[in-house]
Design an enzyme around this catalytic site. Structure first.
Site, PDB file in Angstrom:
ATOM      1  N   LEU A  52      -4.145  -3.844   3.199  1.00  0.00           N
ATOM      2  CA  LEU A  52      -5.596  -3.845   2.992  1.00  0.00           C
ATOM      3  C   LEU A  52      -6.273  -3.260   4.218  1.00  0.00           C
ATOM      4  CD1 LEU A  52      -6.642  -7.294   1.485  1.00  0.00           C
ATOM      5  CD2 LEU A  52      -6.829  -5.011   0.460  1.00  0.00           C
ATOM      6  N   HIS A  93      -5.062   2.661  -8.622  1.00  0.00           N
ATOM      7  CA  HIS A  93      -4.466   1.365  -8.940  1.00  0.00           C
ATOM      8  C   HIS A  93      -3.928   1.417 -10.372  1.00  0.00           C
ATOM      9  CE1 HIS A  93      -3.846  -2.943  -8.782  1.00  0.00           C
ATOM     10  NE2 HIS A  93      -4.375  -2.999  -9.993  1.00  0.00           N
ATOM     11  N   MET A 124       0.285   0.122   1.176  1.00  0.00           N
ATOM     12  CA  MET A 124       0.566  -1.268   0.840  1.00  0.00           C
ATOM     13  C   MET A 124      -0.154  -2.292   1.726  1.00  0.00           C
ATOM     14  SD  MET A 124       2.102  -0.875  -1.871  1.00  0.00           S
ATOM     15  CE  MET A 124       2.527  -2.585  -2.237  1.00  0.00           C
ATOM     16  N   ASN A 132      -8.891   4.959  -3.832  1.00  0.00           N
ATOM     17  CA  ASN A 132      -7.594   4.355  -4.089  1.00  0.00           C
ATOM     18  C   ASN A 132      -7.246   4.543  -5.556  1.00  0.00           C
ATOM     19  OD1 ASN A 132      -5.257   2.697  -3.615  1.00  0.00           O
ATOM     20  ND2 ASN A 132      -6.302   1.003  -4.642  1.00  0.00           N
ATOM     21  N   GLY A 152       5.463   8.226  -2.869  1.00  0.00           N
ATOM     22  CA  GLY A 152       4.523   9.330  -2.690  1.00  0.00           C
ATOM     23  C   GLY A 152       4.445  10.315  -3.837  1.00  0.00           C
TER      24      GLY A 152
HETATM   25  C1  GRF Z   1       1.049   3.855  -7.882  1.00  0.00           C
HETATM   26  O1  GRF Z   1       1.398   3.212  -9.072  1.00  0.00           O
HETATM   27  C2  GRF Z   1      -0.367   3.540  -7.503  1.00  0.00           C
HETATM   28  O2  GRF Z   1      -1.170   3.243  -8.602  1.00  0.00           O
HETATM   29  C3  GRF Z   1      -0.219   2.298  -6.642  1.00  0.00           C
HETATM   30  O3  GRF Z   1       0.966   2.477  -5.938  1.00  0.00           O
HETATM   31  C4  GRF Z   1       1.841   3.322  -6.689  1.00  0.00           C
HETATM   32  C5  GRF Z   1       2.267   4.422  -5.759  1.00  0.00           C
HETATM   33  O4  GRF Z   1       3.279   5.204  -6.308  1.00  0.00           O
HETATM   34  N1  GRF Z   1      -1.368   2.117  -5.785  1.00  0.00           N
HETATM   35  P1  GRF Z   1       3.733   6.551  -5.622  1.00  0.00           P
HETATM   36  O5  GRF Z   1       4.163   6.208  -4.193  1.00  0.00           O
HETATM   37  O6  GRF Z   1       2.554   7.466  -5.618  1.00  0.00           O
HETATM   38  O7  GRF Z   1       4.852   7.064  -6.437  1.00  0.00           O
END
Ligand code: GRF
Length: 204
Positions: free
Chosen positions: A96, A113, A94, A111, A17
């Site tokens: 879809l 990525h 995590m 989102n 997070g």
């Molecule tokens: C990030 O790298 C984001 O791009 C991907 O999941 C990761 C989440 O990291 N979707 P965090 O939980 O915000 O540290």
């Protein structure tokens, strides 16, 4: 009660997070013309829970265990509706989301990525960039559709790969040098475009 004209958001996260934290801090600084109503997670162990609690942001923990995807999404939707949330910020979620869920959301989902989409969509994006020896890596904020990291791009940011940082180092650089700044900026851009009706219709 005075009606709240600002768009209402929730963050949906499954893990550490750090992006959620950057977003919460931006909302709490008053830097967005929008309200953060709550943080949702499907993972009762997620570090994002404590990050939200420390900031006084309401948290809903909705584990998927024992539920079908439809049943789980129905619970998510009820929770969002109860909080009058239209827009969802996925930050390390995590799973879809189904086309049916997105259609019922009534707003948009965004989102983040960790690659320069449309390159390296899907799982293990940083590992695959590292292994491919890319010179330029980055992150992308996009609107969510029912595909895997396929929705319209809102904003992206890049960095030069040094080559000595290792896969873990690259993942950390993408988060701290790009994502934590990019996601709040993308939400601001989203709000501005929302206000002038300049966004694609919500998915699908
Ligand atoms: C990030 O790298 C984001 O791009 C991907 O999941 C990761 C989440 O990291 N979707 P965090 O939980 O915000 O540290």
């Amino acid at each position: 009660m005075t009606p709240d004209p600002a768009p209402r958001f929730a963050i949906l996260a499954s893990g550490s997070g750090t992006n959620a934290e950057a977003l919460m801090d931006t909302f709490q600084r008053g830097a967005l013309p929008a309200t953060l109503a709550l943080v949702l997670t499907d993972n009762p162990q997620a570090e994002v829970i404590a990050r939200a609690q420390r900031r006084g942001v309401p948290v809903a923990i909705l584990p998927r265990a024992g539920l079908s995807r439809d049943a789980h999404e129905a619970r998510l939707l009820r929770t969002l509706r109860d909080a009058s949330v239209q827009h969802l910020l996925l930050a390390g979620y995590m799973r879809l989301l189904s086309a049916a869920f997105l259609a019922q959301l009534g707003g948009h989902a965004l989102n983040i990525h960790p690659s320069l989409l449309p390159e390296f969509p899907g799982l293990h994006a940083v590992r695959r960039q590292w292994q491919a020896g890319v010179r330029v890596a980055g992150a992308t904020v996009h609107l969510v559709d029912a595909g895997i990291d396929t929705g319209p791009v809102l904003l992206s940011g890049s960095l030069l790969v040094r080559g000595d940082e290792g896969e873990g180092g690259l993942a950390a650089r993408i988060k701290t040098e790009i994502e934590h700044d990019l996601y709040p900026r993308a939400v601001l851009l989203f709000c501005e475009r929302l206000a002038r009706g300049a966004l694609p219709a919500p998915a699908p």
